[in-house]
Motif scaffolding. Structure first.
Motif, PDB file in Angstrom:
ATOM      1  N   LYS A 140      46.750  27.245  29.316  1.00 44.65           N
ATOM      2  CA  LYS A 140      47.604  28.398  29.053  1.00 44.65           C
ATOM      3  C   LYS A 140      47.087  29.644  29.780  1.00 44.65           C
ATOM      4  O   LYS A 140      45.891  29.840  29.950  1.00 44.65           O
ATOM      5  CB  LYS A 140      47.658  28.696  27.550  1.00 44.65           C
ATOM      6  N   GLY A 141      48.021  30.489  30.195  1.00 47.83           N
ATOM      7  CA  GLY A 141      47.676  31.809  30.690  1.00 47.83           C
ATOM      8  C   GLY A 141      47.258  31.850  32.141  1.00 47.83           C
ATOM      9  O   GLY A 141      47.468  30.910  32.913  1.00 47.83           O
ATOM     10  N   ILE A 142      46.670  32.982  32.502  1.00 45.55           N
ATOM     11  CA  ILE A 142      46.311  33.250  33.890  1.00 45.55           C
ATOM     12  C   ILE A 142      44.951  33.937  33.923  1.00 45.55           C
ATOM     13  O   ILE A 142      44.630  34.749  33.055  1.00 45.55           O
ATOM     14  CB  ILE A 142      47.386  34.145  34.557  1.00 45.55           C
ATOM     15  N   HIS A 143      44.146  33.583  34.893  1.00 44.25           N
ATOM     16  CA  HIS A 143      42.833  34.228  35.021  1.00 44.25           C
ATOM     17  C   HIS A 143      42.890  35.286  36.112  1.00 44.25           C
ATOM     18  O   HIS A 143      43.724  35.250  37.007  1.00 44.25           O
ATOM     19  CB  HIS A 143      41.753  33.176  35.343  1.00 44.25           C
ATOM     20  N   ARG A 144      41.970  36.239  36.035  1.00 42.47           N
ATOM     21  CA  ARG A 144      41.903  37.331  36.998  1.00 42.47           C
ATOM     22  C   ARG A 144      40.573  37.333  37.744  1.00 42.47           C
ATOM     23  O   ARG A 144      40.160  38.349  38.295  1.00 42.47           O
ATOM     24  CB  ARG A 144      42.095  38.682  36.277  1.00 42.47           C
ATOM     25  N   SER A 145      39.904  36.183  37.748  1.00 43.80           N
ATOM     26  CA  SER A 145      38.601  36.113  38.405  1.00 43.80           C
ATOM     27  C   SER A 145      38.729  36.117  39.927  1.00 43.80           C
ATOM     28  O   SER A 145      37.784  36.438  40.632  1.00 43.80           O
ATOM     29  CB  SER A 145      37.846  34.855  37.949  1.00 43.80           C
ATOM     30  N   SER A 146      39.915  35.766  40.435  1.00 42.64           N
ATOM     31  CA  SER A 146      40.133  35.733  41.882  1.00 42.64           C
ATOM     32  C   SER A 146      40.675  37.072  42.373  1.00 42.64           C
ATOM     33  O   SER A 146      41.606  37.642  41.787  1.00 42.64           O
ATOM     34  CB  SER A 146      41.113  34.616  42.239  1.00 42.64           C
ATOM     35  N   LEU A 147      40.095  37.573  43.466  1.00 42.44           N
ATOM     36  CA  LEU A 147      40.576  38.818  44.072  1.00 42.44           C
ATOM     37  C   LEU A 147      42.023  38.669  44.527  1.00 42.44           C
ATOM     38  O   LEU A 147      42.824  39.607  44.406  1.00 42.44           O
ATOM     39  CB  LEU A 147      39.687  39.211  45.248  1.00 42.44           C
ATOM     40  N   SER A 148      42.387  37.490  45.036  1.00 40.75           N
ATOM     41  CA  SER A 148      43.763  37.272  45.505  1.00 40.75           C
ATOM     42  C   SER A 148      44.764  37.403  44.369  1.00 40.75           C
ATOM     43  O   SER A 148      45.851  37.967  44.541  1.00 40.75           O
ATOM     44  CB  SER A 148      43.874  35.887  46.145  1.00 40.75           C
ATOM     45  N   ILE A 149      44.398  36.904  43.190  1.00 42.49           N
ATOM     46  CA  ILE A 149      45.292  36.998  42.038  1.00 42.49           C
ATOM     47  C   ILE A 149      45.408  38.449  41.586  1.00 42.49           C
ATOM     48  O   ILE A 149      46.513  38.940  41.299  1.00 42.49           O
ATOM     49  CB  ILE A 149      44.790  36.111  40.879  1.00 42.49           C
ATOM     50  N   ARG A 150      44.286  39.152  41.543  1.00 42.96           N
ATOM     51  CA  ARG A 150      44.322  40.564  41.149  1.00 42.96           C
ATOM     52  C   ARG A 150      45.163  41.379  42.130  1.00 42.96           C
ATOM     53  O   ARG A 150      45.946  42.247  41.723  1.00 42.96           O
ATOM     54  CB  ARG A 150      42.904  41.124  41.046  1.00 42.96           C
ATOM     55  N   ASN A 151      45.015  41.101  43.414  1.00 40.89           N
ATOM     56  CA  ASN A 151      45.812  41.812  44.416  1.00 40.89           C
ATOM     57  C   ASN A 151      47.297  41.517  44.258  1.00 40.89           C
ATOM     58  O   ASN A 151      48.144  42.405  44.433  1.00 40.89           O
ATOM     59  CB  ASN A 151      45.351  41.434  45.820  1.00 40.89           C
ATOM     60  N   PHE A 152      47.626  40.266  43.931  1.00 43.68           N
ATOM     61  CA  PHE A 152      49.032  39.902  43.725  1.00 43.68           C
ATOM     62  C   PHE A 152      49.621  40.657  42.533  1.00 43.68           C
ATOM     63  O   PHE A 152      50.712  41.226  42.624  1.00 43.68           O
ATOM     64  CB  PHE A 152      49.167  38.394  43.509  1.00 43.68           C
ATOM     65  N   LEU A 153      48.897  40.671  41.413  1.00 39.53           N
ATOM     66  CA  LEU A 153      49.387  41.356  40.224  1.00 39.53           C
ATOM     67  C   LEU A 153      49.498  42.859  40.465  1.00 39.53           C
ATOM     68  O   LEU A 153      50.492  43.487  40.080  1.00 39.53           O
ATOM     69  CB  LEU A 153      48.464  41.072  39.042  1.00 39.53           C
ATOM     70  N   ASP A 154      48.478  43.434  41.109  1.00 43.09           N
ATOM     71  CA  ASP A 154      48.517  44.870  41.418  1.00 43.09           C
ATOM     72  C   ASP A 154      49.700  45.193  42.336  1.00 43.09           C
ATOM     73  O   ASP A 154      50.416  46.182  42.133  1.00 43.09           O
ATOM     74  CB  ASP A 154      47.220  45.301  42.110  1.00 43.09           C
ATOM     75  N   GLY A 155      49.912  44.347  43.350  1.00 44.45           N
ATOM     76  CA  GLY A 155      50.991  44.587  44.312  1.00 44.45           C
ATOM     77  C   GLY A 155      52.368  44.455  43.694  1.00 44.45           C
ATOM     78  O   GLY A 155      53.277  45.239  44.004  1.00 44.45           O
ATOM     79  N   THR A 156      52.532  43.461  42.811  1.00 48.98           N
ATOM     80  CA  THR A 156      53.819  43.274  42.141  1.00 48.98           C
ATOM     81  C   THR A 156      54.151  44.477  41.258  1.00 48.98           C
ATOM     82  O   THR A 156      55.288  44.971  41.241  1.00 48.98           O
ATOM     83  CB  THR A 156      53.800  41.994  41.283  1.00 48.98           C
ATOM     84  N   PHE A 157      53.153  44.957  40.542  1.00 47.88           N
ATOM     85  CA  PHE A 157      53.361  46.109  39.664  1.00 47.88           C
ATOM     86  C   PHE A 157      53.645  47.367  40.484  1.00 47.88           C
ATOM     87  O   PHE A 157      54.514  48.178  40.138  1.00 47.88           O
ATOM     88  CB  PHE A 157      52.134  46.307  38.772  1.00 47.88           C
ATOM     89  N   LYS A 158      52.935  47.528  41.584  1.00 43.74           N
ATOM     90  CA  LYS A 158      53.153  48.689  42.451  1.00 43.74           C
ATOM     91  C   LYS A 158      54.571  48.675  43.028  1.00 43.74           C
ATOM     92  O   LYS A 158      55.225  49.719  43.124  1.00 43.74           O
ATOM     93  CB  LYS A 158      52.125  48.726  43.580  1.00 43.74           C
TER      94      LYS A 158
END
Length: 219
Positions: free
Chosen positions: A112-130
Motif C-alpha cells: 500500500k501507498g507510495i514512498h518518497r525515498s527516491s529523488l525521482s519520485i519526490r521531483n515528480f510529486l513536486d512537479g505535479t503539484f507545481k
C-alpha cells in the motif's frame, strides 16, 4: 469524486518534534450543473495529538466521510496498519504501477501507498503539484485583446497554512523546514491527476443526483 493524501508522523518521534500528521481531501472535476467546488481541496486535518491512535482515528473518519481513494506516504506504515486493522484497507491505494515509470529499477515493493525515498519520485510529486499551482485558470483581456491579468491555480487553495508551507518549501536539505501539509497535498493531487485519464470526470447524466432532477415523480 474525492482523493486523499496522507503524510503521517512517525510513531517513534520525540514529543517535542514539530513534525505533524496531515491529511488533505481533494475534490476532482465533475459535471454536475452548478457545482462550484471542484478540482480543489475541500477538507484537511493536520495535527499532532498526544495519542497517535487519536490522530489515526480522526484521519480514518475524515477519509471515510468523503469516501476518498487514499494515497498514503508509506515510509511510516503505522497508519496503513491501523486502517487495515479497522477493516478499512480498501480505502488505501496499492503501490501505484506508475512508480515504475518514474523509477524503473526500484526494488521497493510495498503493498500500500507510495514512498518518497527516491529523488525521482519526490521531483515528480513536486512537479505535479507545481503544475496545479501554476495552471492558468482565468485570463482577463482589455479592449485591444491584450492580456492584463491571469489567475493561476494557487488561488484555488483556501488553506492559509498550506500556502505558508508552500512559500517556505525548499529542497535545500541544510535548511530543511517541515512541510507536512505540502507532502499530503501533493499526494492527493497526484492521485487525482493520475485518475483523470483513467476514469474521466465524475458525474454527468448517469449520476444519481442529476437523474433525480429529471426523473418522473412517482408515488
Amino acid at each position: 469524486l474525492y482523493t486523499a493524501g496522507v503524510d503521517p508522523y512517525r510513531q517513534g518521534e520525540a514529543e517535542y518534534s514539530d513534525s505533524l500528521g496531515s491529511v488533505y481531501i481533494f475534490k476532482r472535476m465533475n459535471s454536475i450543473t452548478g457545482e462550484g467546488y471542484q478540482n480543489m481541496f475541500v477538507a484537511t486535518y493536520t495535527a499532532r495529538p498526544s495519542s497517535k491512535d487519536k490522530w489515526n482515528e480522526n484521519a480514518r473518519n475524515l477519509i471515510k466521510y468523503y469516501n476518498a481513494r487514499t494515497l498514503c506516504e508509506n515510509d511510516e506504515y503505522s497508519f496503513i496498519d491501523y486502517m487495515m486493522s479497522k477493516g478499512d484497507g480498501h480505502y488505501l491505494e496499492d503501490q501505484p504501477d506508475w512508480l515504475r515509470e518514474i523509477v524503473p529499477n526500484t526494488t521497493v515493493n510495498r503493498k500500500k501507498g507510495i514512498h518518497r525515498s527516491s529523488l525521482s519520485i519526490r521531483n515528480f510529486l513536486d512537479g505535479t503539484f507545481k503544475s496545479y499551482l501554476d495552471e492558468v485558470i482565468a485570463i482577463e483581456k482589455n479592449e485591444q485583446g491584450s492580456i492584463i491579468k491571469e489567475t493561476t491555480g494557487v488561488s484555488r487553495i483556501p488553506d492559509i497554512m498550506l500556502l505558508e508551507e508552500i512559500c517556505k518549501f525548499s529542497k535545500d536539505t541544510k535548511n530543511k523546514v517541515n512541510t507536512d501539509r505540502v507532502v499530503a497535498a501533493e499526494l492527493a493531487v497526484a492521485l487525482a491527476m493520475k485518475l483523470n485519464p483513467i476514469i474521466g470526470s465524475v458525474g454527468g447524466l448517469t449520476d444519481a443526483r442529476v437523474q433525480a432532477i429529471y426523473a418522473q415523480k412517482t408515488k
